[in-house]
Design a protein around this motif. Structure first.
Motif, mmCIF file in Angstrom:
data_model
loop_
_atom_site.group_PDB
_atom_site.id
_atom_site.type_symbol
_atom_site.label_atom_id
_atom_site.label_comp_id
_atom_site.label_asym_id
_atom_site.label_seq_id
_atom_site.Cartn_x
_atom_site.Cartn_y
_atom_site.Cartn_z
ATOM 1 N N LEU A 1 7.777 2.134 9.367
ATOM 2 C CA LEU A 1 6.494 2.548 8.797
ATOM 3 C C LEU A 1 6.693 3.313 7.488
ATOM 4 O O LEU A 1 5.929 3.131 6.536
ATOM 5 N N VAL A 2 7.712 4.144 7.444
ATOM 6 C CA VAL A 2 8.015 4.868 6.212
ATOM 7 C C VAL A 2 8.394 3.878 5.120
ATOM 8 O O VAL A 2 7.946 3.984 3.981
ATOM 9 N N ARG A 3 9.207 2.893 5.463
ATOM 10 C CA ARG A 3 9.604 1.889 4.468
ATOM 11 C C ARG A 3 8.389 1.102 3.996
ATOM 12 O O ARG A 3 8.248 0.824 2.806
ATOM 13 N N GLN A 4 7.494 0.744 4.904
ATOM 14 C CA GLN A 4 6.277 0.032 4.508
ATOM 15 C C GLN A 4 5.446 0.878 3.547
ATOM 16 O O GLN A 4 4.926 0.371 2.556
ATOM 17 N N ALA A 5 5.337 2.173 3.829
ATOM 18 C CA ALA A 5 4.598 3.067 2.933
ATOM 19 C C ALA A 5 5.268 3.120 1.566
ATOM 20 O O ALA A 5 4.603 3.082 0.523
ATOM 21 N N ARG A 6 6.599 3.175 1.564
ATOM 22 C CA ARG A 6 7.346 3.211 0.306
ATOM 23 C C ARG A 6 7.110 1.929 -0.490
ATOM 24 O O ARG A 6 6.891 1.973 -1.701
ATOM 25 N N LEU A 7 7.143 0.784 0.194
ATOM 26 C CA LEU A 7 6.916 -0.486 -0.488
ATOM 27 C C LEU A 7 5.494 -0.585 -1.038
ATOM 28 O O LEU A 7 5.279 -1.122 -2.129
ATOM 29 N N SER A 8 4.530 -0.042 -0.310
ATOM 30 C CA SER A 8 3.151 -0.019 -0.804
ATOM 31 C C SER A 8 3.052 0.839 -2.056
ATOM 32 O O SER A 8 2.331 0.500 -2.998
ATOM 33 N N ARG A 9 3.773 1.941 -2.058
ATOM 34 C CA ARG A 9 3.761 2.809 -3.239
ATOM 35 C C ARG A 9 4.418 2.123 -4.430
ATOM 36 O O ARG A 9 3.988 2.297 -5.564
ATOM 37 N N ILE A 10 5.475 1.351 -4.163
ATOM 38 C CA ILE A 10 6.115 0.597 -5.248
ATOM 39 C C ILE A 10 5.137 -0.407 -5.822
ATOM 40 O O ILE A 10 5.013 -0.562 -7.037
ATOM 41 N N ALA B 1 2.073 -0.184 -6.078
ATOM 42 C CA ALA B 1 1.030 0.491 -6.852
ATOM 43 C C ALA B 1 1.540 0.997 -8.207
ATOM 44 O O ALA B 1 0.749 1.450 -9.025
ATOM 45 N N LEU B 2 2.841 0.899 -8.441
ATOM 46 C CA LEU B 2 3.404 1.327 -9.720
ATOM 47 C C LEU B 2 3.016 0.340 -10.817
ATOM 48 O O LEU B 2 2.714 -0.830 -10.533
ATOM 49 N N PRO B 3 3.062 0.774 -12.075
ATOM 50 C CA PRO B 3 2.817 -0.168 -13.176
ATOM 51 C C PRO B 3 3.793 -1.340 -13.098
ATOM 52 O O PRO B 3 4.951 -1.167 -12.700
ATOM 53 N N GLN B 4 3.337 -2.506 -13.486
ATOM 54 C CA GLN B 4 4.140 -3.734 -13.389
ATOM 55 C C GLN B 4 5.515 -3.598 -14.029
ATOM 56 O O GLN B 4 6.491 -4.086 -13.478
ATOM 57 N N ASN B 5 5.587 -2.930 -15.167
ATOM 58 C CA ASN B 5 6.866 -2.837 -15.873
ATOM 59 C C ASN B 5 7.891 -1.978 -15.137
ATOM 60 O O ASN B 5 9.070 -1.996 -15.471
ATOM 61 N N GLN C 1 7.846 -1.858 -11.489
ATOM 62 C CA GLN C 1 7.995 -2.385 -10.131
ATOM 63 C C GLN C 1 9.341 -3.055 -9.887
ATOM 64 O O GLN C 1 9.952 -2.848 -8.842
ATOM 65 N N ALA C 2 9.820 -3.853 -10.834
ATOM 66 C CA ALA C 2 11.085 -4.570 -10.634
ATOM 67 C C ALA C 2 12.241 -3.583 -10.476
ATOM 68 O O ALA C 2 13.075 -3.729 -9.581
ATOM 69 N N ARG C 3 12.276 -2.563 -11.338
ATOM 70 C CA ARG C 3 13.341 -1.557 -11.240
ATOM 71 C C ARG C 3 13.223 -0.793 -9.925
ATOM 72 O O ARG C 3 14.225 -0.517 -9.263
ATOM 73 N N ALA C 4 12.001 -0.449 -9.534
ATOM 74 C CA ALA C 4 11.791 0.282 -8.281
ATOM 75 C C ALA C 4 12.234 -0.555 -7.086
ATOM 76 O O ALA C 4 12.859 -0.036 -6.159
ATOM 77 N N THR C 5 11.949 -1.835 -7.104
ATOM 78 C CA THR C 5 12.351 -2.725 -6.013
ATOM 79 C C THR C 5 13.874 -2.798 -5.939
ATOM 80 O O THR C 5 14.457 -2.763 -4.852
ATOM 81 N N GLN C 6 14.527 -2.859 -7.085
ATOM 82 C CA GLN C 6 15.985 -2.887 -7.135
ATOM 83 C C GLN C 6 16.561 -1.580 -6.573
ATOM 84 O O GLN C 6 17.484 -1.596 -5.759
ATOM 85 N N LEU C 7 15.998 -0.459 -6.975
ATOM 86 C CA LEU C 7 16.452 0.841 -6.473
ATOM 87 C C LEU C 7 16.205 0.964 -4.978
ATOM 88 O O LEU C 7 17.027 1.510 -4.251
#
Length: 186
Positions: A15-24, A26-30, A32-38
């Motif tokens: 559930l925490v990971r799902q919340a984290r992914l939802s927050r990612i 919601a980040l600006p598109q530019n 999101q890719a870096r956040a997903t990698q991190l």
């Protein structure tokens, strides 16, 4: 006709990971890719790394997180300048705080409410904190970055005066170096 068994409850970590992914998402598109990698490298610290790299502002990020929840937030700077009451820290053993990824920051003397800094304030997680707390009657969350929570644990439980002065170390094991001629038997 026999009843179908109830769906198993998702694990809190999921559930925490799902919340984290939802927050990612919601980040600006530019970003999101870096956040997903991190997130794939060290999910606990994805947002801390974005702040460290000045890709997002911590205060703006926390404000976005609390906009719909009604919770308050605590920045790294504010926590680093704070004094956490011993009564709050005494509610949880350091090992429990580390395992639950929370930092007790206040204990109400009037109603016994323990406030904990936490990245995601899920009811199940707060229930776990309450079960391990010594005498808290209720537990509420205040949102903080995971690295801030970890630094606070080191500072307030282990008296690490430099805890807020350095980036949070990753918990992802480093890959072993590739063998080279100097490590190969002759």
């Amino acid at each position: 006709v026999p009843e179908e068994p109830p769906e198993p409850e998702p694990q809190l970590d999921d559930l925490v990971r799902q919340a984290r992914l939802s927050r990612i998402a919601a980040l600006p598109q530019n970003i999101q890719a870096r956040a997903t990698q991190l997130e794939a490298q060290d999910s606990d610290l994805v947002f801390d790394r974005l702040v460290e790299n000045k890709q997002v502002d911590e205060r703006n990020l926390l404000r976005a997180w609390v906009a719909t929840s009604g919770l308050k937030y605590l920045t790294r700077e504010r926590l680093s300048e704070s004094k956490v009451p011993t009564e709050a820290l005494d509610q949880l053993l350091a090992e429990d705080a580390e395992a639950l990824k929370v930092l007790p920051v206040a204990l109400s003397k009037t109603d016994g409410t323990l406030t904990v800094a936490v990245e995601v304030a899920l009811p199940g997680m707060l229930d776990r904190v309450k079960m391990r707390a010594k005498s808290a009657r209720q537990v509420v969350g205040i949102l903080a970055m995971q690295g801030t929570v970890r630094a606070g644990i080191r500072r307030f439980y282990f008296s690490d005066s430099a805890a807020f002065n350095r980036p949070e170390p990753s918990r992802v094991p480093k890959a072993s170096p590739a063998p080279n001629e100097s490590t190969q038997p002759a």
